[in-house]
Design an enzyme around this catalytic site. Structure first.
Site, PDB file in Angstrom:
ATOM      1  N   TYR A  22      11.025  -4.913   0.754  1.00 14.99           N
ATOM      2  CA  TYR A  22      10.352  -6.191   1.001  1.00 14.99           C
ATOM      3  C   TYR A  22      11.128  -7.142   1.904  1.00 14.99           C
ATOM      4  CZ  TYR A  22       7.391  -4.465  -2.765  1.00 14.99           C
ATOM      5  OH  TYR A  22       6.537  -3.697  -3.512  1.00 14.99           O
ATOM      6  N   ASN A  73      -1.953 -12.188  -1.755  1.00 12.83           N
ATOM      7  CA  ASN A  73      -1.179 -10.968  -1.971  1.00 12.83           C
ATOM      8  C   ASN A  73      -1.217 -10.731  -3.476  1.00 12.83           C
ATOM      9  OD1 ASN A  73       0.577  -8.892  -2.352  1.00 12.83           O
ATOM     10  ND2 ASN A  73       2.210  -9.724  -1.044  1.00 12.83           N
ATOM     11  N   HIS A  79      -3.663  -2.997  -7.563  1.00 15.13           N
ATOM     12  CA  HIS A  79      -3.979  -1.606  -7.893  1.00 15.13           C
ATOM     13  C   HIS A  79      -4.589  -1.438  -9.274  1.00 15.13           C
ATOM     14  CE1 HIS A  79      -1.305  -1.449  -4.501  1.00 15.13           C
ATOM     15  NE2 HIS A  79      -0.285  -1.898  -5.219  1.00 15.13           N
ATOM     16  N   HIS A  99      -0.289  -7.622   2.286  1.00 16.18           N
ATOM     17  CA  HIS A  99       0.866  -6.989   1.655  1.00 16.18           C
ATOM     18  C   HIS A  99       2.015  -6.979   2.649  1.00 16.18           C
ATOM     19  CE1 HIS A  99      -1.543  -5.631  -1.703  1.00 16.18           C
ATOM     20  NE2 HIS A  99      -2.464  -5.265  -0.825  1.00 16.18           N
ATOM     21  N   LEU A 100       3.196  -7.221   2.145  1.00 15.93           N
ATOM     22  CA  LEU A 100       4.385  -7.145   2.994  1.00 15.93           C
ATOM     23  C   LEU A 100       4.623  -5.703   3.443  1.00 15.93           C
ATOM     24  CD1 LEU A 100       6.320  -9.334   0.530  1.00 15.93           C
ATOM     25  CD2 LEU A 100       6.071  -9.972   2.921  1.00 15.93           C
ATOM     26  N   SER A 101       4.551  -4.788   2.497  1.00 18.20           N
ATOM     27  CA  SER A 101       4.831  -3.378   2.788  1.00 18.20           C
ATOM     28  C   SER A 101       3.537  -2.667   3.174  1.00 18.20           C
ATOM     29  CB  SER A 101       5.444  -2.717   1.550  1.00 18.20           C
ATOM     30  OG  SER A 101       4.508  -2.703   0.485  1.00 18.20           O
ATOM     31  N   ARG A 110      -0.472   3.158  -4.891  1.00 25.12           N
ATOM     32  CA  ARG A 110      -0.579   1.915  -4.102  1.00 25.12           C
ATOM     33  C   ARG A 110      -1.672   1.992  -3.047  1.00 25.12           C
ATOM     34  NH1 ARG A 110       3.986  -1.077  -5.795  1.00 25.12           N
ATOM     35  NH2 ARG A 110       5.668   0.350  -6.325  1.00 25.12           N
TER      36      ARG A 110
HETATM   37  C1  DQA Z   1       2.970  -5.656  -2.440  1.00 28.06           C
HETATM   38  C2  DQA Z   1       2.707  -4.155  -2.643  1.00 28.06           C
HETATM   39  C3  DQA Z   1       2.377  -3.860  -4.085  1.00 28.06           C
HETATM   40  O1  DQA Z   1       2.124  -2.469  -4.257  1.00 28.06           O
HETATM   41  C4  DQA Z   1       3.531  -4.248  -4.980  1.00 28.06           C
HETATM   42  O2  DQA Z   1       3.205  -4.031  -6.340  1.00 28.06           O
HETATM   43  C5  DQA Z   1       3.968  -5.658  -4.748  1.00 28.06           C
HETATM   44  C6  DQA Z   1       4.052  -6.163  -3.381  1.00 28.06           C
HETATM   45  C7  DQA Z   1       3.425  -5.980  -1.003  1.00 28.06           C
HETATM   46  O3  DQA Z   1       3.349  -7.146  -0.621  1.00 28.06           O
HETATM   47  O4  DQA Z   1       3.851  -5.076  -0.271  1.00 28.06           O
HETATM   48  O5  DQA Z   1       4.357  -6.367  -5.674  1.00 28.06           O
HETATM   49  O6  DQA Z   1       1.772  -6.360  -2.680  1.00 28.06           O
END
Ligand code: DQA
Length: 144
Positions: A22, A73, A79, A99-101, A110
């Site tokens: 992240y 977010n 999920h 989503h950041l990732s 995911r």
């Molecule tokens: C997230 C991705 C999700 O799978 C994870 O549970 C998060 C962060 C992201 O911003 O990449 O808490 O939402």
């Protein structure tokens, strides 16, 4: 115009949480970047983070009549959470999921989002820029 920015569980830990996934940017940094972008765009932002599903639902129940769109977010609730999906639907407002990732390049679970099909769009994988791109996308949608 007022956009509600909603951050789900564990995003308060950004900066120290799994930095290899992240990054090192904190939630306060992201919020500051969003504020600057909103100022440029001439819109108001309201920001909210919670680690509690019910609090997120109750917050969303206050959106109709106050917010014009939702940038969210949902974090891990993306999920799993039917109730968050229902609350977003009940708001009747356009939603952009960020989503950041890149959730599609990680664990299989995911790849499922209970929000994506009710959202205007999803932005994932650009780190903090996902939020800025999501905000621009939501504003483009709202401005037609
Ligand atoms: C997230 C991705 C999700 O799978 C994870 O549970 C998060 C962060 C992201 O911003 O990449 O808490 O939402």
């Amino acid at each position: 115009m007022e956009i509600w920015v909603i951050h789900g569980p564990n995003l308060n830990l950004l900066g120290t949480r799994e930095p290899e996934v992240y990054g090192s940017t904190t939630l306060a940094d992201i919020d500051a970047q969003l504020e600057a972008a909103a100022k440029e765009e001439g819109v108001e932002l309201s920001r909210f983070q919670s680690n509690h599903e019910g609090e997120l639902v109750e917050h969303l129940q206050g959106a109709p009549g106050r917010a014009d769109g939702i940038l969210i977010n949902p974090a891990g609730l993306t999920h799993t959470s039917v109730v968050l999906r229902d609350a977003l639907l009940a708001s009747g407002l356009p939603v952009v999921e960020v989503h950041l990732s890149n959730v599609h390049a990680r664990e299989e679970f995911r790849r499922t989002s209970l929000v994506a099909d009710i959202a205007v769009g999803q932005v994932a994988g650009f780190g903090p820029a996902s939020y800025l791109l999501g905000l621009r996308g939501l504003l483009a949608h709202l401005r037609g």
